[in-house]
Each structure stands twice: as C-alpha cells, then as structure tokens.
Design a protein around this motif. Structure first.
Motif, PDB file in Angstrom:
ATOM      1  N   PHE A 349      37.016  15.157  85.878  1.00 21.96           N
ATOM      2  CA  PHE A 349      36.825  16.549  85.223  1.00 21.96           C
ATOM      3  C   PHE A 349      38.270  16.908  84.538  1.00 21.96           C
ATOM      4  CE2 PHE A 349      33.645  17.132  88.408  1.00 21.96           C
ATOM      5  CZ  PHE A 349      33.095  18.326  88.354  1.00 21.96           C
ATOM      6  N   GLN A 350      38.309  17.600  83.354  1.00 21.74           N
ATOM      7  CA  GLN A 350      39.402  18.016  82.621  1.00 21.74           C
ATOM      8  C   GLN A 350      39.483  19.598  82.580  1.00 21.74           C
ATOM      9  OE1 GLN A 350      40.750  15.231  80.899  1.00 21.74           O
ATOM     10  NE2 GLN A 350      39.559  14.134  82.260  1.00 21.74           N
ATOM     11  N   ALA A 351      40.759  19.753  82.326  1.00 22.36           N
ATOM     12  CA  ALA A 351      41.155  21.286  82.114  1.00 22.36           C
ATOM     13  C   ALA A 351      41.789  21.487  80.610  1.00 22.36           C
ATOM     14  CB  ALA A 351      42.320  21.759  83.085  1.00 22.36           C
ATOM     15  N   MET A 352      41.051  22.487  80.001  1.00 25.64           N
ATOM     16  CA  MET A 352      41.328  22.683  78.641  1.00 25.64           C
ATOM     17  C   MET A 352      42.059  24.228  78.472  1.00 25.64           C
ATOM     18  SD  MET A 352      39.479  22.074  75.145  1.00 25.64           S
ATOM     19  CE  MET A 352      39.984  20.567  74.909  1.00 25.64           C
ATOM     20  N   LEU A 353      43.253  24.404  78.255  1.00 28.38           N
ATOM     21  CA  LEU A 353      44.043  25.692  78.202  1.00 28.38           C
ATOM     22  C   LEU A 353      44.246  26.287  76.672  1.00 28.38           C
ATOM     23  CD1 LEU A 353      45.120  28.124  79.772  1.00 28.38           C
ATOM     24  CD2 LEU A 353      47.269  26.662  79.639  1.00 28.38           C
ATOM     25  N   PHE A 354      43.759  27.340  76.397  1.00 28.47           N
ATOM     26  CA  PHE A 354      44.006  28.061  75.201  1.00 28.47           C
ATOM     27  C   PHE A 354      44.677  29.300  75.320  1.00 28.47           C
ATOM     28  CE2 PHE A 354      39.657  25.794  74.603  1.00 28.47           C
ATOM     29  CZ  PHE A 354      39.855  25.129  73.479  1.00 28.47           C
ATOM     30  N   ALA A 355      45.407  29.842  74.190  1.00 34.93           N
ATOM     31  CA  ALA A 355      46.168  31.055  74.478  1.00 34.93           C
ATOM     32  C   ALA A 355      46.021  31.658  73.135  1.00 34.93           C
ATOM     33  CB  ALA A 355      47.599  31.041  74.637  1.00 34.93           C
ATOM     34  N   ARG A 356      46.127  33.122  72.864  1.00 38.16           N
ATOM     35  CA  ARG A 356      46.367  33.916  71.900  1.00 38.16           C
ATOM     36  C   ARG A 356      46.845  35.124  72.069  1.00 38.16           C
ATOM     37  NH1 ARG A 356      40.478  35.103  68.665  1.00 38.16           N
ATOM     38  NH2 ARG A 356      40.300  36.187  70.620  1.00 38.16           N
ATOM     39  N   GLY A 357      47.748  35.618  71.124  1.00 39.82           N
ATOM     40  CA  GLY A 357      48.673  36.835  71.243  1.00 39.82           C
ATOM     41  C   GLY A 357      49.628  36.744  72.246  1.00 39.82           C
ATOM     42  N   LEU A 358      50.378  35.742  72.636  1.00 35.99           N
ATOM     43  CA  LEU A 358      51.246  35.583  73.621  1.00 35.99           C
ATOM     44  C   LEU A 358      52.482  34.971  73.100  1.00 35.99           C
ATOM     45  CD1 LEU A 358      49.328  35.034  76.937  1.00 35.99           C
ATOM     46  CD2 LEU A 358      50.347  37.278  76.101  1.00 35.99           C
ATOM     47  N   ASP A 359      53.410  35.408  72.789  1.00 39.72           N
ATOM     48  CA  ASP A 359      54.511  34.892  72.220  1.00 39.72           C
ATOM     49  C   ASP A 359      55.858  35.288  72.769  1.00 39.72           C
ATOM     50  OD1 ASP A 359      56.169  32.907  70.520  1.00 39.72           O
ATOM     51  OD2 ASP A 359      55.673  34.419  68.806  1.00 39.72           O
ATOM     52  N   PRO A 360      56.568  34.368  73.620  1.00 40.18           N
ATOM     53  CA  PRO A 360      56.391  33.227  73.772  1.00 40.18           C
ATOM     54  C   PRO A 360      55.141  33.054  75.130  1.00 40.18           C
ATOM     55  CG  PRO A 360      58.264  33.708  74.892  1.00 40.18           C
ATOM     56  CD  PRO A 360      57.848  34.964  74.098  1.00 40.18           C
ATOM     57  N   LEU A 361      54.594  31.891  75.263  1.00 42.04           N
ATOM     58  CA  LEU A 361      53.512  31.546  76.220  1.00 42.04           C
ATOM     59  C   LEU A 361      54.573  31.716  77.388  1.00 42.04           C
ATOM     60  CD1 LEU A 361      50.640  31.200  76.237  1.00 42.04           C
ATOM     61  CD2 LEU A 361      51.407  28.646  76.427  1.00 42.04           C
ATOM     62  N   PRO A 362      54.001  32.445  78.517  1.00 42.26           N
ATOM     63  CA  PRO A 362      54.611  32.774  79.828  1.00 42.26           C
ATOM     64  C   PRO A 362      54.613  31.680  80.932  1.00 42.26           C
ATOM     65  CG  PRO A 362      52.838  34.238  79.722  1.00 42.26           C
ATOM     66  CD  PRO A 362      52.771  33.500  78.362  1.00 42.26           C
ATOM     67  N   ILE A 363      53.698  31.056  80.722  1.00 43.35           N
ATOM     68  CA  ILE A 363      53.093  29.892  81.768  1.00 43.35           C
ATOM     69  C   ILE A 363      54.202  28.649  81.806  1.00 43.35           C
ATOM     70  CG2 ILE A 363      50.692  30.369  81.382  1.00 43.35           C
ATOM     71  CD1 ILE A 363      50.344  27.746  79.978  1.00 43.35           C
ATOM     72  N   ASP A 364      54.018  28.078  83.171  1.00 39.42           N
ATOM     73  CA  ASP A 364      54.910  26.930  83.416  1.00 39.42           C
ATOM     74  C   ASP A 364      54.898  25.960  82.415  1.00 39.42           C
ATOM     75  OD1 ASP A 364      55.835  24.551  84.588  1.00 39.42           O
ATOM     76  OD2 ASP A 364      56.097  25.683  86.472  1.00 39.42           O
ATOM     77  N   GLU A 365      56.012  25.492  82.057  1.00 43.98           N
ATOM     78  CA  GLU A 365      56.038  24.311  81.076  1.00 43.98           C
ATOM     79  C   GLU A 365      55.335  22.981  81.269  1.00 43.98           C
ATOM     80  OE1 GLU A 365      60.301  22.230  82.307  1.00 43.98           O
ATOM     81  OE2 GLU A 365      60.405  23.551  80.594  1.00 43.98           O
TER      82      GLU A 365
END
Length: 376
Positions: A349-365
C-alpha cells in the motif's frame, strides 16, 4: 440484467461490466446488502484492523484542519463499515479538534445506514451531529481534508490486450449457452491512443499476448471529487505501483483481481455482484491527475513510512499502556505488523499526499517529500 443489456446493445466493454457489477443500484457489490468489510465480509481494510491507522491519519492531517480555520471540513470517500469515521471522530474529539463537518461521500444506501447506526451507537450525540452524508462530491468551494482509503482501486478500468501488434479491448459477451464470456474486440481510437502513449513513455512496445488495464477517467474523477477543494490536503491510500513497475513485461495479465470471502481469485465473471473487483493503482497516473487538477504533489511513500511519520510509535505506546490484558496487547502488536511489514500492507500500500492553497504547508516535515517524482 447483464445478459439483457448485452442482448440489447452487444458485447459490453469491461469497464461497463465492472461498473455494473460494483455499483448497479440494489444489485452491485457496493449497493447490495451483504457484509463487505472485516472478518464476516470479503476483505479487511486497514481501518478494520483496529484504531491505529485512523489515529495516524488524524495526527497527520490535524495541522491542515487547523490551518484551514473554523470552516474546515473533513471529507471521507466511501465510508465502508464506518470503522475509520468512528475512530477518527473520537480522536478529533479527544484533541478538541473536530472539523465543522465530517462529510462521508457514500452512494450506497445500505452502507450509509450501517455507518449511521455504528456512529450513533459509539459516539456522543454532539459529535455525530457533525456528520453529513453526501450523494455526490461538494459543488461549492470548501476547505479542509479529503481522504480516501482503498477507493481508487475500485474505479472501473478498461482492459486492453496486444495481439499481432494491434491493440484490442476486452469485452464481456454471452455465449450460445447463455454464459458470460470474455472476448477481445479491436480497440476504439481512444484506447489505442492511450496504449501507444504508454509504449512511447515506457520506451518499448508491449509484447504479443500482453494484457493490462487503463483508467482513462482518472483525471475527470479527481477533478470531480477534489475540484472545489480550494485550500487543504488530499490524502489517498491504496495498493498499486508507479507506472514503470505497473507495466512490467512480466506482469502479462495486468492486476485485475476479484475478492470473495477473503479469497482472491482472477475470474471477474464469477458471481457477478457478489465479488469485489479491483485493479491496482497506477500512482504515476494518479499524480498526473492530481497535478492537472491544480494540486501540488507533496509526497508519495509506502504506507509503513507514512504511518511512522504520522505518529504510529506513539499511538502504539499509548494503546499498549491502556490495553486491559495480554490478549489486547497481542492484537495491537499484530495490528502494527499487518500495517507495516513489507509482505503485509506496509509496502504493497502507498500513500499519496497532495495540497493546494496552503502556504506554507503546515504538516510535519517528515511527510513532505523532497523528490516524490523520483519514485514515479
């Protein structure tokens, strides 16, 4: 129903056959009333194993919800048995981080009712009040998180084959005895063009006898489900491969599989409507579809790496310390093994993460990939 449609319109493209078998109202696998998930069903998904998977997803996506503000929503595609929603909502409530709405896109009336009953029995009324069920994706702009686990693999696929260098498409017909049979017919222009484009990208033609799948509607599907998400993240977890691994020469019959009572088999014509039909995900195509819809690909990583970066060790320690007995602690250890070992779900299984409209991206590095394209 299948025989009647074939009699009226001729051999049925496999994509249509798969769609009917899975989603025909009242008759398809996901719309009929049999148990699908867990020990009593046909397969077990990560949320059905226990609480750790859902708690890790919540931990990973909590900063996105916080950054999206008071109007943030959490949208789950295909709620299944309701196991994920139950644990996710409990974890969000414990952290005082409930979204404005917890949305479940669930076209199956039967599954929707089962989810409603499960959540109502397990969670406080004020938490359940935040849950809304949808028949179709939101059409108005919204902010927050879109999450799907084992959804893309159930999208109906086109099956193609190579014979004497020509491209054929698999169809389902009825033989003289009234039995459903699979046949090959010359491919239409769109399918042939897509197969030739694959060969060009892969640098070699497919060998005679090679058979596999395409998902031509993937870009349109991503645009439909995620287009209105103006700010937030989209997390998709599924089994599959990057394109060059998906179309390896040795994978000569594609990835199509059927599941019935926890047994995987390769006959999609067996018990139509009672088998789950799936095909592995071409994650390269998924990345392309997400970026075409205006998202930035943040990371693409094995499920084991995603869970470790999302707090699995701490979640396990907390659950282990709270376990009432040795049997519960053993089940927790087995849950971690199923989720993370390479031969289990960890690498398949794989995880694919996308983002939009968040600058800077707030998730864990740890969840931000420096070069996700390198794996694709």
């Amino acid at each position: 129903m299948l025989r009647d449609e074939i009699a009226a319109h001729g051999p049925m493209p496999f994509e249509r056959y798969m769609e009917r078998c899975l989603y025909a109202p009242g008759l398809g696998y996901y719309s009929a009333g049999t148990t699908k998930f867990g020990a009593a069903g046909d397969f077990t998904t990560a949320p059905e194993l226990g609480e750790l998977f859902a708690r890790c997803v919540v931990q990973a996506m909590a900063p996105v919800l916080a950054a999206s503000g008071d109007a943030a929503d959490f949208l789950e595609l295909g709620g299944g048995s309701g196991a994920f929603a139950e644990v996710a909502l409990r974890a969000m409530d414990e952290a005082d981080a409930l979204p404005r709405h917890y949305l479940i896109l669930e076209p199956s009336a039967d599954l929707r009712e089962r989810q409603r009953e499960r959540l109502s029995a397990a969670l406080p009324a004020d938490v359940v009040a935040r849950v809304q069920w949808l028949d179709r994706p939101p059409s108005a702009a919204w902010r927050g998180v879109l999450f799907a686990n084992e959804v893309v693999d159930a999208l109906p696929v086109v099956r193609f084959a190579i014979r004497d260098g020509a491209v054929f498409e698999e169809v389902v017909a009825v033989d003289a005895d009234g039995r459903l049979v699979r046949e090959d017919r010359p491919a239409n222009g769109g399918t042939e063009q897509a197969v030739r484009a694959l060969e060009h990208e892969l640098g070699a033609p497919f060998a005679d006898g090679y058979r596999s799948e395409l998902l031509p509607q993937l870009a349109a599907w991503i645009a439909a489900i995620a287009g209105p998400l103006e700010a937030g993240a989209m997390l998709l977890v599924d089994y599959g491969f990057a394109r060059r691994e998906y179309y390896l020469p040795g994978r000569r019959d594609g990835t199509l599989m059927a599941h019935y009572r926890h047994r995987a088999h390769a006959d999609p014509l067996y018990l139509p409507g009672l088998n789950d039909l799936t095909a592995s995900v071409d994650f390269t195509a998924l990345a392309e579809a997400g970026e075409r819809a205006g998202f930035t690909l943040v990371n693409y990583l094995p499920q084991s790496a995603f869970l470790m970066a999302s707090g699995l060790p701490l979640a396990f320690e907390a659950a282990f310390a709270a376990a009432p007995d040795e049997a519960a602690r053993y089940r927790l250890a087995q849950q971690v093994k199923r989720l993370t070992l390479p031969e289990q779900m960890g690498e398949r299984f794989q995880a694919m993460l996308f983002a939009r409209g968040l600058d800077p991206l707030p998730i864990d590095e740890d969840l931000v990939g420096e070069r996700p394209a390198a794996r694709l």
